[in-house]
Design an enzyme around this catalytic site. Structure first.
Site, PDB file in Angstrom:
ATOM      1  CG  HIS A 139      -1.987  -0.962   1.232  1.00 32.19           C
ATOM      2  ND1 HIS A 139      -3.073  -0.857   2.061  1.00 32.19           N
ATOM      3  CD2 HIS A 139      -2.193  -2.082   0.494  1.00 32.19           C
ATOM      4  CE1 HIS A 139      -3.899  -1.851   1.838  1.00 32.19           C
ATOM      5  NE2 HIS A 139      -3.384  -2.617   0.893  1.00 32.19           N
TER       6      HIS A 139
ATOM      7  CD  GLU B 266      -1.783   4.096   3.393  1.00 40.91           C
ATOM      8  OE1 GLU B 266      -1.532   3.439   2.346  1.00 40.91           O
ATOM      9  OE2 GLU B 266      -2.924   4.185   3.860  1.00 40.91           O
TER      10      GLU B 266
ATOM     11  CB  CYS C 203      -1.890   1.460   6.304  1.00 41.44           C
ATOM     12  SG  CYS C 203      -1.529   0.714   4.685  1.00 41.44           S
TER      13      CYS C 203
END
Length: 145
Positions: free
Chosen positions: A47, A49, A81
């Site tokens: 992801h 992040e 995350c």
């Protein structure tokens, strides 16, 4: 947030869901950025992040902790995350659009504010939310056509 939106746009060009993240140091200087890379890498954890936090930790060269740093991300972080944000000891999280399907900071859960956790970063939400939502809606509308 404008830089995170630009990073998200780059991710969309690669066929990734347009989410972008930027990590800033205490002074506000950009340490690293990252967009979603799940499709490109085949990594479920890639992801935006996570990608940005990994790069920031590498740039700092002091291990996995990011104390004093701010994460700016276009979309509200998910459970995975949010857990990484807590583990990395980020000082602050700034995000754009709320995620009613997977948001773990405000929408579905408040993981970053849970008093049982060892570390709780401050959170600023809704920054340029309309621009972020428009980018995401445009991406998915294009996919449906």
């Amino acid at each position: 947030m404008r830089l995170a939106l630009s990073v998200a746009a780059d991710a969309a060009v690669r066929g990734e869901v347009p989410v972008g993240a930027v990590v800033l140091d205490r002074s506000g200087a950009v340490l690293a950025s990252g967009g979603n890379e799940r499709e490109m890498t085949g990594d479920v954890a890639a992801h935006a992040e996570i990608v940005a936090m990994r790069r920031a930790a590498e740039a700092l060269g002091q291990g996995w902790r990011l104390p004093g740093c701010t994460l700016v991300v276009t979309l509200e972080p998910c459970v995975m995350c949010a857990g990484a944000i807590v583990a990395a000891r980020l000082e602050r999280v700034v995000y754009g659009a709320f995620d009613p399907k997977a948001g773990a900071v405000t929408s579905l859960w408040d993981l970053l504010g849970d008093p049982r956790l060892l570390h709780r970063p401050s959170v600023v939400s809704g920054v340029m939310a309309d621009a972020v939502a428009a980018q995401l809606k445009g991406f998915f509308a294009e996919r449906r056509d």
